[in-house]
Design a protein around this motif. Structure first.
Motif, PDB file in Angstrom:
ATOM      1  N   TRP A  56       0.784  -1.383   0.008  1.00  0.00           N
ATOM      2  CA  TRP A  56      -0.033  -0.116  -0.035  1.00  0.00           C
ATOM      3  C   TRP A  56       0.822   1.318  -0.151  1.00  0.00           C
ATOM      4  CZ3 TRP A  56      -4.798   0.800  -1.249  1.00  0.00           C
ATOM      5  CH2 TRP A  56      -5.476   1.856  -0.918  1.00  0.00           C
ATOM      6  N   PRO A  57       1.884   1.469   0.680  1.00  0.00           N
ATOM      7  CA  PRO A  57       2.578   2.810   1.004  1.00  0.00           C
ATOM      8  C   PRO A  57       3.398   3.164  -0.489  1.00  0.00           C
ATOM      9  CG  PRO A  57       3.084   1.442   2.896  1.00  0.00           C
ATOM     10  CD  PRO A  57       2.409   0.541   1.890  1.00  0.00           C
ATOM     11  N   ILE A  58       3.634   2.224  -1.288  1.00  0.00           N
ATOM     12  CA  ILE A  58       4.527   2.555  -2.496  1.00  0.00           C
ATOM     13  C   ILE A  58       3.499   2.757  -3.656  1.00  0.00           C
ATOM     14  CG2 ILE A  58       6.376   0.719  -1.771  1.00  0.00           C
ATOM     15  CD1 ILE A  58       4.258  -0.263  -4.650  1.00  0.00           C
ATOM     16  N   LEU A  59       2.056   2.737  -3.503  1.00  0.00           N
ATOM     17  CA  LEU A  59       1.013   2.872  -4.642  1.00  0.00           C
ATOM     18  C   LEU A  59       0.944   4.339  -4.669  1.00  0.00           C
ATOM     19  CD1 LEU A  59      -1.598   0.270  -3.715  1.00  0.00           C
ATOM     20  CD2 LEU A  59       0.441   0.058  -5.611  1.00  0.00           C
ATOM     21  N   PRO A  60       0.906   4.920  -5.832  1.00  0.00           N
ATOM     22  CA  PRO A  60       0.686   6.680  -6.037  1.00  0.00           C
ATOM     23  C   PRO A  60      -0.559   7.250  -5.299  1.00  0.00           C
ATOM     24  CG  PRO A  60       0.962   5.478  -8.152  1.00  0.00           C
ATOM     25  CD  PRO A  60       0.800   4.333  -7.057  1.00  0.00           C
ATOM     26  N   GLU A  61      -0.415   8.046  -4.699  1.00  0.00           N
ATOM     27  CA  GLU A  61      -1.391   8.556  -3.878  1.00  0.00           C
ATOM     28  C   GLU A  61      -2.760   8.601  -4.447  1.00  0.00           C
ATOM     29  OE1 GLU A  61      -4.095  11.245  -1.922  1.00  0.00           O
ATOM     30  OE2 GLU A  61      -3.353  11.508  -3.835  1.00  0.00           O
ATOM     31  N   PRO A  62      -3.037   9.139  -6.031  1.00  0.00           N
ATOM     32  CA  PRO A  62      -4.327   9.055  -6.570  1.00  0.00           C
ATOM     33  C   PRO A  62      -4.642   7.820  -6.608  1.00  0.00           C
ATOM     34  CG  PRO A  62      -2.804  10.501  -7.866  1.00  0.00           C
ATOM     35  CD  PRO A  62      -1.917   9.741  -6.765  1.00  0.00           C
ATOM     36  N   LEU A  63      -3.977   6.760  -6.611  1.00  0.00           N
ATOM     37  CA  LEU A  63      -4.624   5.211  -6.492  1.00  0.00           C
ATOM     38  C   LEU A  63      -4.986   5.067  -5.153  1.00  0.00           C
ATOM     39  CD1 LEU A  63      -4.967   2.625  -8.312  1.00  0.00           C
ATOM     40  CD2 LEU A  63      -2.643   1.986  -7.714  1.00  0.00           C
ATOM     41  N   ARG A  64      -4.230   5.278  -4.178  1.00  0.00           N
ATOM     42  CA  ARG A  64      -4.802   5.206  -2.790  1.00  0.00           C
ATOM     43  C   ARG A  64      -6.080   5.928  -2.114  1.00  0.00           C
ATOM     44  NH1 ARG A  64      -0.736   6.779   0.172  1.00  0.00           N
ATOM     45  NH2 ARG A  64       0.797   7.719  -1.131  1.00  0.00           N
TER      46      ARG A  64
END
Length: 218
Positions: free
Chosen positions: A49-57
Motif C-alpha cells: 500500500w505505501p508504495i502505490l501512487p497517492e491518486p490510486l490510494r
C-alpha cells in the motif's frame, strides 16, 4: 496501523487481495482459520500500500479521472517481501508471477473503488438492521441531514456518503436518536456496524428482537 491503512480504500484493496488469494487452488478451505488469513492478507497489503501512487490510494468515483491506469504503474519499488512471501507459499511461481497477481488485485480494487455510489433508496432490506425483525421499516440517515454541511466542511465524510441510510423499524430508529446526538452519530456512529458496537444498542437489540410487532402486553 496508520490512519491511511484504516481508510475504506485500503480495506477494499486488502479484500481484493484476499479474494484473489482465496481463489488460488489449495490456499484455503473450510478448515482454514479466518484470523490467519486476515493476518496474512493484512501483512501483504501493508507491504504494498505505501508504495502505490497517492491518486490510486485515494481512488473514488469522483476522483476516477485522476487514477492512473494499472497497466502503466511501475511496481519496481514493491518490497521484495511481497513476492518472496507469495513464492514461498506457492501462490506464485516467481517474482514476475507475483507482480502479475498484484496487477490483477489492483485492477479489482480500482473497479470497486471507482464504482458509482449506490442509490441508497435501493438498499432496502426486509428486516430491521438492528433487531432483525421483519416489520415495517423506516430509513435512518446514518449521517443526519442536519449536519451534512458541517460534515463536508470538517471533512468527516466524502460527499458520496452523506445520503447513506440504514433500514430500521421505528422503535430502533427512535432508540438510535436517543443514544447519541446528530453530530455524534455523524462523527462516530455512521454505520450499522459501529452502532452495534455500543453496549446500549446491544442491550436494546436483545430486548427488541424478542418483541412481537403489534402485540401489546398486559
Amino acid at each position: 496501523m496508520t490512519p491511511e491503512t484504516l481508510s475504506p480504500q485500503f480495506s477494499m484493496f486488502k479484500d481484493a487481495l484476499a479474494r484473489r488469494l482465496i481463489s488460488r487452488p489449495g490456499f484455503a478451505d473450510e478448515s482454514s482459520d479466518p484470523s490467519e488469513l486476515e493476518d496474512f492478507t493484512l501483512y501483504l497489503a501493508d507491504e504494498v500500500w505505501p508504495i502505490l501512487p497517492e491518486p490510486l490510494r485515494a481512488a473514488t468515483y469522483y476522483s476516477r479521472d485522476s487514477v492512473p491506469p494499472v497497466d502503466d504503474l511501475s511496481l519496481d519499488s514493491t518490497p521484495p517481501g511481497f513476492a518472496d512471501t507469495l513464492t514461498s507459499c506457492g501462490l506464485s511461481d516467481d517474482a514476475d508471477g507475483a507482480m502479475a497477481l498484484l496487477r490483477r488485485v489492483l485492477d479489482d480494487y480500482v473497479v470497486e473503488a471507482c464504482a458509482p455510489p449506490p442509490v441508497w433508496s435501493k438498499t432496502r432490506t426486509t428486516e430491521c438492521e438492528i433487531c432483525e425483525r421483519a416489520v415495517p421499516l423506516t430509513y435512518h440517515h446514518l449521517i443526519p441531514r442536519e449536519v451534512h454541511a458541517r460534515a463536508l466542511k470538517k471533512k468527516w465524510h466524502p460527499e458520496e456518503m452523506l445520503n447513506s441510510v440504514a433500514w430500521l423499524c421505528r422503535p430502533c430508529h427512535s432508540t438510535v436518536h436517543r443514544v447519541a446526538s446528530n453530530e455524534e452519530l455523524a462523527r462516530s456512529w455512521y454505520t450499522v456496524e459501529f452502532l452495534l458496537e455500543r453496549e446500549d444498542i446491544q442491550r436494546w437489540r436483545a430486548y427488541a428482537s424478542k418483541q412481537r410487532f403489534g402485540v401489546r402486553r398486559g
